[in-house]
Design a protein around this motif. Structure first.
Motif, short mmCIF file in Angstrom:
data_model
loop_
_atom_site.label_atom_id
_atom_site.label_comp_id
_atom_site.label_asym_id
_atom_site.label_seq_id
_atom_site.Cartn_x
_atom_site.Cartn_y
_atom_site.Cartn_z
N ARG A 378 0.88 -1.35 -0.10
CA ARG A 378 0.21 0.09 0.11
C ARG A 378 1.39 1.36 0.25
O ARG A 378 0.21 2.41 -0.46
CB ARG A 378 -1.02 -0.01 1.68
N GLU A 379 2.23 0.71 0.43
CA GLU A 379 2.73 2.18 0.57
C GLU A 379 3.42 2.37 -0.86
O GLU A 379 3.38 4.21 -0.99
CB GLU A 379 3.83 2.67 1.90
N ALA A 381 2.01 1.82 -3.33
CA ALA A 381 1.03 2.68 -3.91
C ALA A 381 1.28 3.60 -3.86
O ALA A 381 0.62 5.00 -4.29
CB ALA A 381 -0.38 1.97 -4.43
N VAL A 382 0.83 4.45 -2.43
CA VAL A 382 0.66 5.56 -2.06
C VAL A 382 1.36 6.99 -2.49
O VAL A 382 1.69 7.76 -3.23
CB VAL A 382 0.53 6.10 -0.97
N GLY A 386 -1.11 6.66 -6.30
CA GLY A 386 -2.23 5.62 -6.44
C GLY A 386 -2.67 5.06 -5.28
O GLY A 386 -3.28 5.94 -4.14
N LYS A 387 -3.35 3.68 -5.64
CA LYS A 387 -4.19 3.00 -3.75
C LYS A 387 -4.07 1.76 -4.34
O LYS A 387 -4.07 0.90 -5.47
CB LYS A 387 -5.99 3.36 -4.48
N ALA A 388 -3.92 1.23 -2.92
CA ALA A 388 -4.04 -0.44 -3.34
C ALA A 388 -4.92 -1.16 -2.37
O ALA A 388 -4.90 -0.52 -1.21
CB ALA A 388 -2.15 -1.35 -3.46
N VAL A 389 -5.53 -1.78 -2.50
CA VAL A 389 -6.15 -2.64 -1.20
C VAL A 389 -5.91 -3.94 -2.14
O VAL A 389 -5.85 -5.12 -2.61
CB VAL A 389 -8.14 -2.73 -2.34
N ALA A 402 -4.15 -2.41 -7.70
CA ALA A 402 -3.62 -1.30 -6.76
C ALA A 402 -4.02 -0.70 -8.27
O ALA A 402 -3.37 -1.43 -9.54
CB ALA A 402 -2.26 -1.73 -7.16
N ARG A 403 -4.30 0.68 -8.35
CA ARG A 403 -3.90 0.90 -9.52
C ARG A 403 -2.91 2.44 -8.90
O ARG A 403 -3.31 3.10 -8.11
CB ARG A 403 -4.98 1.84 -9.73
#
Length: 410
Positions: A378-379, A381-382, A386-389, A402-403
């Motif tokens: 997640r880090e 991606a941020v 972006g964002k990850a789930v 992730a996008r």
């Protein structure tokens, strides 16, 4: 009493006392040179000479303070003479004295204040350094019964033996003044030549960058070594259970390839930490994703992959971090669900990169390992905007998605 005497005489045994004294004497050089240029300065008598030495160089010093390099020269001289000792990068930083050139008018103003203070302290110390030993000699002459009259000092027309008691007094005063003035200049150097706000911010930013780089390397080692160990453990267990020489050979080949890649990542990270390699080995990118897929297949998983878009043309940071995110997702599958079917989708277009890894939830989930794999995912991606789930979806599968935006990185 012995303690008090040692406290009094300790400065006389320290080299820094005399280097600081030299620093103060150097301050009068500019005035002396100005006196030679000004003709007639040294024909004055008594304290007038020293007043000229203190006044004449002021305009020159104010003009010199406008030159950025002067601050650097003064900082180096202050570090060398006011705080002598080991002069490595860490020691120099610990002195609180900057050696950077002036970057702003505030820096120039502080440099001007420093130069004027050096002159205001250095000239009186220089005057006392010349006059007080002469005064001691005059007392010695008077104690021997000779009349004395030295330039700049009052005459002693009534010599007497009791003048011998006064011989050490001027020298004691001189040493006390030199020690006090040296301490004053050392303290003032931290205030007037210390790092500016911009320099402190630059140092803080550099330190933060180093910490972030070390954290990133730690995360990469976690991903790479964790993936390699997970694949190795699964391969070893599968080869032992299969009892097939052919399967064992394939498993050993997969272990060898995975271990080789992990060693490459480890060596690159260690070289970066040692900072002794100008061009470290290239980090893997999404164009190398097939290596991850083959590693998961070799561990017993059935991997269905869908790769689309210009992966080779992705911006370097996105491609490298994307590779690590897919690696971490596959490692989690193998670690927690075992060799189950896995669906991997990597799709790139003009706007974004999408990563998705799916796998069936195990019938009896393994206890969650304490680590930072998914948090690191997640880090990453941020940091790229972006964002990850990660978590179970409505179909009962575990899904990592992730996008990462691309438009602003092109």
């Amino acid at each position: 009493m012995s303690f008090s005497l040692s406290t009094v005489f300790r400065p006389l045994t320290r080299a820094v006392t005399y280097t600081r004294w030299l620093h103060q004497l150097i301050a009068s050089v500019a005035g002396t040179l100005a006196g030679f240029v000004h003709g007639g300065t040294f024909r004055s008598t008594g304290m007038e000479v020293w007043l000229w030495i203190a006044v004449l160089p002021v305009p020159v010093l104010l003009a010199a303070a406008l030159i950025p390099a002067v601050r650097r020269v003064e900082g180096l001289q202050a570090q060398l003479l006011l705080t002598p000792g080991p002069q490595g990068p860490e020691e120099r930083a610990g002195t609180g004295i900057s050696t950077s050139p002036s970057l702003s008018w505030r820096d120039r103003g502080r440099t001007a204040g420093w130069l004027l203070l050096r002159l205001a302290v250095g000239v009186p110390v220089s005057a006392l350094t010349v006059q007080l030993p002469v005064l001691s000699f005059a007392f010695l002459q008077a104690a021997a019964g000779h009349r004395t009259h030295f330039r700049g000092l009052p005459a002693i027309d009534a010599p007497h033996g009791w003048y011998a008691l006064l011989v050490p007094l001027p020298l004691v005063v001189l040493l006390a003044v030199a020690v006090w003035a040296g301490s004053l200049m050392a303290a003032a150097a931290g205030l007037l030549l210390g790092p500016s706000a911009a320099e402190r911010l630059a140092v803080l930013e550099a330190r933060t960058e180093r910490i972030l780089e070390h954290n990133r390397l730690a995360q990469e080692l976690h991903d790479s070594i964790g993936h390699a160990l997970t694949v190795t453990v699964l391969q070893a267990g599968a080869a032992r259970a299969a009892g097939s020489p052919e399967f064992t050979d394939r498993a050993l080949a997969a272990v060898e390839e995975t271990g080789r890649q992990a060693l490459t990542d480890l060596e690159r990270a260690l070289r970066l930490l040692r900072e002794d390699v100008p061009h470290p080995a290239a980090r893997p990118v999404l164009a190398d994703a097939e290596r991850l897929l083959e590693s998961a297949r070799a561990a017993g998983s059935t991997v269905r992959a869908e790769l689309s878009g210009p992966l080779a043309a992705l911006p370097g940071p996105v491609s490298r971090e994307g590779y690590r995110m897919v690696q971490e997702a596959l490692t989690n599958v193998l670690r927690h669900a075992g060799p189950v079917p896995v669906s991997v989708r990597i799709a790139a277009d003009a706007d974004a990169l999408e990563l998705e890894v799916r796998n069936p939830m195990p019938a009896s989930p393994a206890p969650a390992a304490v680590g930072r794999g998914l948090r690191g995912l997640r880090e990453r991606a941020v940091l790229l905007g972006g964002k990850a789930v990660a978590g179970p979806d409505e179909d009962g599968e575990w899904r990592v998605h992730a996008r990462l935006p691309l438009a602003r990185l092109r």
